[in-house]
Scaffold this motif. Structure first.
Motif, PDB file in Angstrom:
ATOM      1  N   ASN A 260      10.015  75.023   6.397  1.00 54.81           N
ATOM      2  CA  ASN A 260       8.950  76.016   6.330  1.00 54.81           C
ATOM      3  C   ASN A 260       7.731  75.401   5.648  1.00 54.81           C
ATOM      4  O   ASN A 260       7.523  75.552   4.435  1.00 54.81           O
ATOM      5  CB  ASN A 260       9.435  77.247   5.571  1.00 54.81           C
ATOM      6  CG  ASN A 260       8.447  78.404   5.673  1.00 54.81           C
ATOM      7  OD1 ASN A 260       7.293  78.222   6.052  1.00 54.81           O
ATOM      8  ND2 ASN A 260       8.907  79.590   5.335  1.00 54.81           N
ATOM      9  N   ALA A 263       5.312  77.845   3.647  1.00 59.85           N
ATOM     10  CA  ALA A 263       5.733  78.233   2.301  1.00 59.85           C
ATOM     11  C   ALA A 263       5.602  77.066   1.329  1.00 59.85           C
ATOM     12  O   ALA A 263       5.170  77.241   0.177  1.00 59.85           O
ATOM     13  CB  ALA A 263       7.178  78.735   2.332  1.00 59.85           C
ATOM     14  N   ALA A 302       6.332  84.753  12.169  1.00 58.85           N
ATOM     15  CA  ALA A 302       6.664  84.029  10.938  1.00 58.85           C
ATOM     16  C   ALA A 302       5.402  83.463  10.295  1.00 58.85           C
ATOM     17  O   ALA A 302       5.242  83.500   9.067  1.00 58.85           O
ATOM     18  CB  ALA A 302       7.667  82.917  11.239  1.00 58.85           C
ATOM     19  N   ASP A 303       4.484  82.947  11.104  1.00 63.52           N
ATOM     20  CA  ASP A 303       3.219  82.432  10.574  1.00 63.52           C
ATOM     21  C   ASP A 303       2.401  83.553   9.931  1.00 63.52           C
ATOM     22  O   ASP A 303       1.863  83.404   8.828  1.00 63.52           O
ATOM     23  CB  ASP A 303       2.395  81.778  11.692  1.00 63.52           C
ATOM     24  CG  ASP A 303       3.027  80.510  12.227  1.00 63.52           C
ATOM     25  OD1 ASP A 303       3.874  79.927  11.529  1.00 63.52           O
ATOM     26  OD2 ASP A 303       2.680  80.112  13.352  1.00 63.52           O
ATOM     27  N   GLY A 306       3.834  84.614   6.738  1.00 62.66           N
ATOM     28  CA  GLY A 306       3.613  83.597   5.713  1.00 62.66           C
ATOM     29  C   GLY A 306       2.183  83.517   5.240  1.00 62.66           C
ATOM     30  O   GLY A 306       1.863  82.720   4.356  1.00 62.66           O
TER      31      GLY A 306
END
Length: 607
Positions: A260, A263, A302-303, A306
Motif C-alpha cells: 500500500n 499509506a 482504495a485510492d 486512502g
C-alpha cells in the motif's frame, strides 16, 4: 468535423454492410438516444433477422428484426427497443437472412449517460498520442485531464489539440530521460510552460535535482510542480533533502508488489512535517487486454479511501482498437457516483467484505463488494432518506426490504453504490473511523513518550467509553492541544515527526466524533457562527502581524489553507442543517487559527 472524418474512414466494403450504433465511430449510444442497426446492400434484396445482445454481467437481450426491403446503396435503419435506458457494455450477435443465405456479424457497443460537464471525475488518463479517437473517448466521459511524457513525439500538437478541446495537460519530466535534464527542463518550460496545467518531475528521490528542474520548468510561467515517486524511500529522500514541495503534492506510481504505497507515503510525509499532503496515483500500462472492470473500481475506491485527489489510468483502460472498453463504463459510473465526496470510514460488513463510506455534507454513499461467493446482508439505515442502490455501471437496482427498517443488499465481486441522506449508516462508518484514529494515537510509542499525559489519558478513556463521543470538556481538551502541539513542535520540545502526525490524526478524530454527535442528537458546543467569527478574528490578526513582521513559511501557508477548508466545510454543513457537526468543525477551525501565531515566529533552537 472529427466525427464525420472518422465515419467516412470507417466505411465498410462488401455485399452486406451491418453496423450497430453506426453514427458514432466508437460505437457509443447515449441513453437519451435510440439504439439503431444500419444495414446496407449494393443490390435490392429482402432481409429479415434477429439481434441477440449479451452484457458483461451475463444478462441477455433479444429482438427479432421485421422483414424489410433494402434499396441499392441506401442504408436501412432499424431501431432496437429491448434496452430502454440501461447503461452497459454489450456484445451483439446479428443474424440476417438475405436471399436464402445467412449473414452473421458480431459487434460491441457502449451505452452511456451523457457526461456531466460540472462533475469532478477524480480521474485522468495517461496518453502517448492524442488522435481523434482518443478525443472522442474523452468527450464521452467527464475526464478532462491528460498526462503525457515530455519525450512524447509531437508534444506541441498534443497540447494544442487538448487546449482546443478544453482538456488540461500535465507533462511528466523524467530526469533519467536525458543526461542534459536541466537544459531540457529550461527548454520545456520556455516552450510549453503556458500551455500546461502542471509538471510532474521524477528524479528517483534526488532533492537537489528536483529543485533545479522544478525551478527551470517554472521560470517562464508559474505552474504546479508535482513530485513523482515510486517508493516510500524515494519520498523520504526528497523530504529529508528539503526539496521545494510547498504544494505538498506527490504522484505515486505503485509497483506490482509494492504494498500500500499510498499509506506508506502518507506516513512518511506526515513524519517529515507535511500534515495533509496531496497525492495522485498513476498506474503503469496494462496488458494488451484491459483488466476486469470490477478490479479497476476496487483500485479506484482504495485510492479515494486512502486520500488520493486523483487517479491516473492508462488510456487503454478507456479505449482500445478504436472502441471504448468495458472499463470505460465502469469509469463513467465511478465519476458520476463519487463526485466531490470525501472518505468517512469503512462500514463494518464482516470478513471478506469491503464497504467504503464517502459523504458530501448530509449525503452519503457506500461502495461495497465481497471477495467471497455471492451473498446477501441486512443493513439498518435508521432514519436515512433518499435511499438508492446502483450497480457498477450506475443502473438503479431495487432494494429488498426484509422487515421494518431493515434492507437486504446482495454482494458479489462487482461494486455497488448504496446511497442516502442521514440515518445510522453514516454513524456506523464514523464509529469505525473514530476507533481507527484512537488506536493509531494510543499505540504509538512516540506519542506515549512525548504527548501530554492528560491528552493521552483522555484518548484512552474515549477508547474504553461505550458512547464513543467526546464530552464538551474532552472536546475542549482536544482543541487546546492544537496550539500546544504547534508551539512545542516549533520549539523542538516535541519532535515534528510526532507532533504533525498527531495533529493529523486528531483532526480526523474530531471530524468523525462530530458526525456521531450530529447523528445522535448531541447538544451544540456553542453556535457554529460564533466559532467562525472568532476564527476570522484570529486569522485576520495573524495576517496583519505577518505584514509587519514578514515572517512566514510553508507551514503557515498550509495552515491558512486548512483553516479555509474547515471554514468552507462548516458553512456547507450549516446550509444543510447539520448544525451540531458544523459547530464542531467551526470550533476546530477556530483553534487551528489560534495556532497560526506559532508558525509566524522565529524557529526554535537547532533550526
Amino acid at each position: 468535423m472529427i466525427l464525420a472524418l472518422l465515419l467516412a474512414a470507417s466505411a465498410a466494403a462488401g455485399p452486406i454492410d451491418v453496423r450497430i450504433a453506426s453514427d458514432h465511430p466508437l460505437r457509443v449510444v447515449y441513453v437519451d438516444e435510440p439504439l439503431t442497426l444500419q444495414i446496407k446492400a449494393p443490390e435490392p434484396v429482402q432481409v429479415r433477422g434477429f439481434i441477440q445482445v449479451l452484457d458483461k454481467h451475463g444478462k441477455e437481450h433479444g429482438e427479432a428484426l421485421r422483414s424489410f426491403q433494402l434499396k441499392p446503396g441506401q442504408p436501412f435503419l432499424q431501431t432496437i427497443d429491448a434496452f430502454g435506458d440501461t447503461v452497459g457494455y454489450y456484445d451483439a450477435k446479428i443474424v440476417l437472412q438475405v436471399a436464402g443465405e445467412t449473414v452473421k456479424s458480431d459487434q460491441s457497443f457502449c451505452r452511456l449517460a451523457r457526461p456531466n460537464p460540472d462533475a469532478n471525475p477524480r480521474l485522468a488518463v495517461a496518453v502517448r498520442a492524442l488522435n481523434p479517437h482518443t478525443l472522442l473517448a474523452l468527450n464521452a466521459t467527464p475526464i478532462k485531464e491528460i498526462w503525457v511524457a515530455a519525450t512524447t513525439p509531437k508534444l506541441n500538437e498534443i497540447i494544442r489539440l487538448a487546449e482546443q478541446s478544453e482538456i488540461r495537460v500535465v507533462v511528466k519530466v523524467d530526469a533519467e530521460d536525458s543526461t542534459k535534464s536541466l537544459l531540457n527542463a529550461q527548454v520545456l518550460g520556455k516552450a510549453y510552460g503556458t500551455g500546461v496545467s502542471a509538471w510532474v518531475v521524477s528524479t528517483r528521490g534526488d532533492p537537489i535535482q528536483h529543485n533545479q528542474i522544478a525551478d527551470a520548468l517554472t521560470k517562464t510561467a508559474r505552474r504546479r510542480v508535482i513530485a513523482m515517486v515510486s517508493s516510500a524511500d524515494e519520498l523520504k529522500s526528497l523530504l529529508n533533502g528539503n526539496a521545494v514541495l510547498n504544494a505538498q503534492e506527490f504522484a505515486l506510481r505503485p509497483g506490482p508488489t509494492g504494498g500500500n504505497l499510498l499509506a506508506q507515503a502518507r506516513a512518511v510525509a506526515e513524519r517529515a512535517g507535511l500534515e495533509q499532503p496531496t497525492f495522485v496515483v498513476e498506474y503503469a500500462q496494462p496488458k494488451p487486454m484491459q483488466q476486469p472492470g470490477h478490479e479497476l473500481v476496487h483500485a479506484l475506491i482504495a485510492d479515494a479511501a486512502g486520500g488520493a485527489r486523483l487517479t491516473v489510468v492508462p488510456i487503454e483502460t478507456l479505449v482500445q482498437q478504436r472502441r471504448l472498453t468495458p472499463g470505460a463504463v465502469y469509469l463513467h459510473a465511478f465519476a458520476a457516483q463519487m463526485g466531490r465526496s470525501t472518505y468517512v470510514g469503512e462500514l463494518p460488513l464482516g470478513a471478506g467484505n469491503f464497504g467504503a463510506m464517502f459523504r458530501e455534507n448530509a449525503s452519503w454513499r457506500v461502495v461495497y463488494w465481497t471477495k467471497l461467493n455471492r451473498k446477501v446482508m441486512q443493513v439498518h439505515p435508521g432514519s436515512a432518506t433518499d435511499v438508492t442502490l446502483s450497480d457498477s455501471w450506475n443502473n438503479p437496482i431495487s432494494i429488498k426490504p426484509a422487515a421494518k427498517g431493515v434492507l437486504v443488499l446482495e454482494f458479489d465481486e462487482e461494486p455497488r453504490y448504496f446511497s442516502g441522506r442521514g440515518g445510522s449508516v453514516l454513524a456506523q462508518a464514523a464509529t469505525t473511523a473514530l476507533a481507527r484514529e484512537l488506536k493509531v494515537l494510543i499505540t504509538s510509542p512516540e506519542n506515549a513518550k512525548q504527548l501530554p499525559a492528560d491528552l493521552m489519558n483522555l484518548l484512552k478513556d474515549e477508547q474504553q467509553s461505550k458512547s464513543a463521543t467526546l464530552s464538551p470538556v474532552g472536546f475542549l481538551t482536544l482543541l487546546q492541544s492544537f496550539p500546544y502541539l504547534e508551539k512545542q513542535s516549533r520549539d523542538d520540545a516535541i519532535d515534528k515527526s510526532v507532533a504533525i502526525p498527531a495533529m493529523a490524526a486528531l483532526t480526523r478524530l474530531v471530524e468523525s466524533a462530530y458526525i456521531l454527535k450530529q447523528e445522535r442528537g448531541k447538544p451544540l458546543l456553542g453556535t457554529p457562527q460564533a466559532a467562525l467569527k472568532r476564527c476570522y478574528q484570529f486569522r485576520t490578526e495573524y495576517v496583519t502581524n505577518l505584514a509587519d513582521n514578514s515572517v512566514s513559511g510553508a507551514r503557515s501557508q498550509w495552515l491558512l489553507a486548512e483553516i479555509g477548508r474547515l471554514d468552507r466545510k462548516a458553512k456547507a454543513l450549516i446550509a444543510t442543517e447539520r448544525k451540531t457537526e458544523a459547530a464542531g468543525i467551526a470550533s476546530l477551525a477556530e483553534w487551528r487559527a489560534r495556532s497560526l501565531k506559532f508558525t509566524a515566529l522565529p524557529a526554535g533552537p537547532g533550526r
